[in-house]
Enzyme design. Structure first.
Site, PDB file in Angstrom:
ATOM      1  N   VAL A   1       0.830  -1.213   0.000  1.00  0.00           N
ATOM      2  CA  VAL A   1       0.000   0.000   0.000  1.00  0.00           C
ATOM      3  C   VAL A   1       0.864   1.263   0.000  1.00  0.00           C
ATOM      4  O   VAL A   1       0.609   2.199  -0.773  1.00  0.00           O
ATOM      5  CB  VAL A   1      -0.966   0.012   1.209  1.00  0.00           C
ATOM      6  CG1 VAL A   1      -1.857   1.244   1.160  1.00  0.00           C
ATOM      7  CG2 VAL A   1      -1.824  -1.253   1.228  1.00  0.00           C
TER       8      VAL A   1
ATOM      9  N   GLY B   1     -11.173  -1.778   1.221  1.00  0.00           N
ATOM     10  CA  GLY B   1     -10.017  -1.365   0.399  1.00  0.00           C
ATOM     11  C   GLY B   1     -10.339  -0.146  -0.458  1.00  0.00           C
ATOM     12  O   GLY B   1     -10.547   0.954   0.056  1.00  0.00           O
TER      13      GLY B   1
ATOM     14  N   ASP C   1     -10.974 -10.846  10.436  1.00  0.00           N
ATOM     15  CA  ASP C   1     -10.763  -9.660   9.606  1.00  0.00           C
ATOM     16  C   ASP C   1     -12.114  -9.043   9.222  1.00  0.00           C
ATOM     17  O   ASP C   1     -12.316  -7.835   9.329  1.00  0.00           O
ATOM     18  CB  ASP C   1      -9.965 -10.064   8.350  1.00  0.00           C
ATOM     19  CG  ASP C   1      -9.783  -8.924   7.377  1.00  0.00           C
ATOM     20  OD1 ASP C   1      -8.903  -8.083   7.623  1.00  0.00           O
ATOM     21  OD2 ASP C   1     -10.525  -8.858   6.379  1.00  0.00           O
TER      22      ASP C   1
ATOM     23  N   LYS D   1     -13.847  -5.306  10.299  1.00  0.00           N
ATOM     24  CA  LYS D   1     -14.373  -4.345   9.325  1.00  0.00           C
ATOM     25  C   LYS D   1     -15.860  -4.093   9.569  1.00  0.00           C
ATOM     26  O   LYS D   1     -16.331  -2.965   9.452  1.00  0.00           O
ATOM     27  CB  LYS D   1     -14.130  -4.866   7.912  1.00  0.00           C
ATOM     28  CG  LYS D   1     -12.652  -4.879   7.535  1.00  0.00           C
ATOM     29  CD  LYS D   1     -12.423  -5.696   6.283  1.00  0.00           C
ATOM     30  CE  LYS D   1     -10.984  -5.654   5.808  1.00  0.00           C
ATOM     31  NZ  LYS D   1     -10.742  -6.646   4.736  1.00  0.00           N
TER      32      LYS D   1
HETATM   33  N1  LIG Z   1      -2.353  -4.980   0.844  1.00  0.00           N
HETATM   34  C1  LIG Z   1      -3.635  -4.637   0.684  1.00  0.00           C
HETATM   35  O1  LIG Z   1      -4.222  -4.879  -0.363  1.00  0.00           O
HETATM   36  C2  LIG Z   1      -4.363  -3.917   1.780  1.00  0.00           C
HETATM   37  C3  LIG Z   1      -5.703  -3.549   1.597  1.00  0.00           C
HETATM   38  C4  LIG Z   1      -6.383  -2.841   2.606  1.00  0.00           C
HETATM   39  C5  LIG Z   1      -5.706  -2.528   3.768  1.00  0.00           C
HETATM   40  N2  LIG Z   1      -4.407  -2.925   3.929  1.00  0.00           N
HETATM   41  C6  LIG Z   1      -3.724  -2.592   5.182  1.00  0.00           C
HETATM   42  O2  LIG Z   1      -2.620  -1.737   4.906  1.00  0.00           O
HETATM   43  C7  LIG Z   1      -1.579  -1.992   5.830  1.00  0.00           C
HETATM   44  C8  LIG Z   1      -0.295  -2.301   5.066  1.00  0.00           C
HETATM   45  O3  LIG Z   1      -0.474  -3.447   4.273  1.00  0.00           O
HETATM   46  P1  LIG Z   1       0.588  -3.848   3.140  1.00  0.00           P
HETATM   47  O4  LIG Z   1      -0.043  -4.947   2.370  1.00  0.00           O
HETATM   48  O5  LIG Z   1       1.075  -2.647   2.417  1.00  0.00           O
HETATM   49  O6  LIG Z   1       1.791  -4.460   4.040  1.00  0.00           O
HETATM   50  P2  LIG Z   1       3.273  -4.840   3.581  1.00  0.00           P
HETATM   51  O7  LIG Z   1       3.368  -4.951   2.110  1.00  0.00           O
HETATM   52  O8  LIG Z   1       3.687  -5.961   4.411  1.00  0.00           O
HETATM   53  O9  LIG Z   1       4.127  -3.543   3.999  1.00  0.00           O
HETATM   54  C9  LIG Z   1       4.352  -3.177   5.317  1.00  0.00           C
HETATM   55  C10 LIG Z   1       5.384  -2.069   5.351  1.00  0.00           C
HETATM   56  O10 LIG Z   1       5.476  -1.587   6.688  1.00  0.00           O
HETATM   57  C11 LIG Z   1       6.824  -1.691   7.152  1.00  0.00           C
HETATM   58  N3  LIG Z   1       6.809  -2.052   8.563  1.00  0.00           N
HETATM   59  C12 LIG Z   1       6.160  -3.078   9.142  1.00  0.00           C
HETATM   60  N4  LIG Z   1       6.379  -3.106  10.460  1.00  0.00           N
HETATM   61  C13 LIG Z   1       7.199  -2.079  10.727  1.00  0.00           C
HETATM   62  C14 LIG Z   1       7.804  -1.583  11.901  1.00  0.00           C
HETATM   63  N5  LIG Z   1       7.612  -2.176  13.077  1.00  0.00           N
HETATM   64  N6  LIG Z   1       8.588  -0.498  11.808  1.00  0.00           N
HETATM   65  C15 LIG Z   1       8.798   0.096  10.628  1.00  0.00           C
HETATM   66  N7  LIG Z   1       8.260  -0.317   9.465  1.00  0.00           N
HETATM   67  C16 LIG Z   1       7.461  -1.399   9.519  1.00  0.00           C
HETATM   68  C17 LIG Z   1       7.455  -2.768   6.306  1.00  0.00           C
HETATM   69  O11 LIG Z   1       8.845  -2.578   6.266  1.00  0.00           O
HETATM   70  P3  LIG Z   1       9.850  -3.796   5.862  1.00  0.00           P
HETATM   71  O12 LIG Z   1       9.544  -4.086   4.431  1.00  0.00           O
HETATM   72  O13 LIG Z   1      11.177  -3.221   6.083  1.00  0.00           O
HETATM   73  O14 LIG Z   1       9.506  -4.944   6.776  1.00  0.00           O
HETATM   74  C18 LIG Z   1       6.788  -2.504   4.951  1.00  0.00           C
HETATM   75  O15 LIG Z   1       7.438  -1.480   4.278  1.00  0.00           O
HETATM   76  C19 LIG Z   1      -2.082  -3.129   6.726  1.00  0.00           C
HETATM   77  O16 LIG Z   1      -2.682  -2.583   7.864  1.00  0.00           O
HETATM   78  C20 LIG Z   1      -3.140  -3.799   5.877  1.00  0.00           C
HETATM   79  O17 LIG Z   1      -4.130  -4.456   6.639  1.00  0.00           O
HETATM   80  C21 LIG Z   1      -3.714  -3.597   2.961  1.00  0.00           C
END
Ligand SMILES: NC(=O)c1ccc[n+]([C@@H]2O[C@H](COP(=O)([O-])OP(=O)(O)OC[C@H]3O[C@@H](n4cnc5c(N)ncnc54)[C@H](OP(=O)(O)O)[C@@H]3O)[C@@H](O)[C@H]2O)c1
Length: 418
Positions: free
Chosen positions: A15, A133, A200, A204
């Site tokens: 995201v 989303g 989940d 929501k």
């Molecule tokens: N993906 C989707 O389609 C989607 C849809 C709706 C909502 N969301 C929500 O959006 C959020 C992010 O999802 P995502 O899919 O983008 O996750 P992701 O791809 O796993 O990315 C997470 C990011 O956050 C960083 N991070 C995690 N823990 C951290 C910490 N303790 N300190 C500093 N940086 C940290 C990670 O860094 P590193 O890479 O260095 O570990 C990475 O850059 C979640 O809450 C998810 O539920 C996602």
């Protein structure tokens, strides 16, 4: 010189990178519309090494203190999880930084307390992407439908389980095979527990219900059943009655009582909600002025989710205020049983099907009972009762018989009873 709105990204994964892409993509048009430039000025990640060749590596840090020390207007929390996201967001709000987040876990758990701090500090907290989303749903409910009393929500809020159920239905896959495909395609996490157990969707549902009913509905009070108990036979049974099984998040308010649940439901193939397949999400709600409205679209993914986040950023920049949800009255008792008349498919394992059938007609003597004539090893009947408590009492009576091994009920809803 135009004013610059400075954005910090907390998280630069699926995201976060999508948000950066959308900000850059919209730079020119945003400037033309609002004479304002939006720029990402800091990015927080966990593992610096992973991002050392990124073109924005000069903005990236693994130290939260760098974000706190920077002069940012809005922080976008897209790290996920509860901690340290919660602590970071709280500290930033306390510093007067507006927050946009896509994190439903954070909002379902700490939304109330974060809103309090936000009100105190006169900053905004927005989370459109946390439900559905990319589908615009929270702001439409909060703003466009404000003239309605909403009394009913039926929704598919989890793309992973919808994908699995769709594959089980359309390609006759087993549960494990469909789950693996979802993981291979990046829809399901390595640890899919929160999706497949329904948590989940419950989080929501609590967020959207709280806004729609102006009551504080805790996700922990929502009775939740996932899809892990469903097998190919259940899907076959659904097909036999021209239905699909969907994991539905449902809530309603009747006579001031709130009913809510997340559970697998048999829905008629012809119904609108049954047509929302694969990774898509859908939310149907009923308002007393507008009638029924339905929102569908991509409930996850890089740019769909970034689309909702970007909308929140613009909303803050154009200075539209939040209403502060925490003033809502807490729902003390959620009705755990389906309170309306409906049909239920009972899948009954018994060593003596003929005798069992006699039992069923006796136990349900005052209710319509329909035998399903399939080749299934189990006995399949559809019964219609006034509510779920009656059903449970009748199932207990069936279970008293020594010839019955198990009774598995699945609620069957058509368009009118949804
Ligand atoms: N993906 C989707 O389609 C989607 C849809 C709706 C909502 N969301 C929500 O959006 C959020 C992010 O999802 P995502 O899919 O983008 O996750 P992701 O791809 O796993 O990315 C997470 C990011 O956050 C960083 N991070 C995690 N823990 C951290 C910490 N303790 N300190 C500093 N940086 C940290 C990670 O860094 P590193 O890479 O260095 O570990 C990475 O850059 C979640 O809450 C998810 O539920 C996602």
């Amino acid at each position: 010189v135009s004013p610059i709105k400075s954005i910090a990204l907390l998280g630069y994964g699926v995201v976060g990178s999508g948000v950066l892409e959308l900000i850059n993509r919209n730079k020119k048009s945003n400037f033309e519309k609002y004479s304002e430039e939006i720029a990402v000025t800091k990015i927080l990640v966990r593992n610096l090494d992973k991002y050392k060749d990124d073109i924005h590596s000069n903005l990236i840090t693994d130290q939260f203190q760098d974000i706190l020390d920077a002069d940012v207007d809005i922080a976008v929390e897209v790290m996920g999880g509860l901690e340290p996201s919660h602590a970071y967001v709280e500290q930033l709000i306390s510093k007067g930084v507006h927050i946009v987040t896509a994190n439903k876990d954070l909002i379902a758990e700490f939304g109330d307390s974060l809103h309090k701090v936000a009100l105190d500090k006169d900053v905004q907290l927005k989370y459109e992407a946390s439900v559905g989303g990319g589908i615009p749903i929270l702001r439409p409910v909060e703003e466009c439908l404000i003239g309605n009393r909403i009394d009913n929500i039926v929704a598919i809020l989890n793309g992973t389980t919808n994908f699995i159920l769709s594959k089980m239905y359309s390609e006759n896959m087993g549960y494990n095979e469909a789950l693996k495909l979802a993981q291979d395609k990046g829809f399901a996490e390595a640890n899919p527990e929160s999706d497949v157990m329904g948590y989940d969707a419950a989080r929501k549902l609590s967020i959207i219900s709280s806004i729609a009913y102006e009551k504080n509905l805790s996700w922990k009070s929502i009775p939740t059943e996932g899809i892990t108990n469903l097998d190919e036979q259940d899907i076959e049974n659904a097909k036999y009655i021209q239905s699909k099984i969907k994991l539905l998040a449902m809530s309603s308010v009747k006579n001031n009582k709130v009913y809510a649940s997340v559970r697998p439901v048999m829905v008629k193939e012809v119904s609108q909600i049954a047509k929302i397949d694969n990774e898509f999400n859908g939310i149907r709600l009923n308002g007393d002025a507008v009638g029924e409205v339905m929102f569908t679209g991509k409930g996850a993914g890089k740019l769909p989710t970034a689309s909702a986040v970007y909308g929140d950023i613009l909303n803050i920049i154009t200075n539209r205020k939040n209403r502060y949800e925490f003033r809502r009255k807490k729902v003390e008792n959620v009705e755990p049983y389906w309170p309306y008349t409906s049909k239920w498919l009972l899948r009954i394992a018994s060593e003596d099907k003929a005798a069992m059938l006699g039992n069923i007609f006796k136990v349900f003597s005052n209710y319509p009972v329909e035998l399903m004539n399939t080749t299934s090893l189990d006995l399949l009947v559809v019964v219609e009762v006034g509510n779920e408590e009656i059903l449970n009492r009748k199932i207990d009576e069936l279970m008293d018989s020594p010839i019955v091994h198990s009774v598995k009920p699945l609620i069957c809803l058509d368009e009118e009873s949804l």
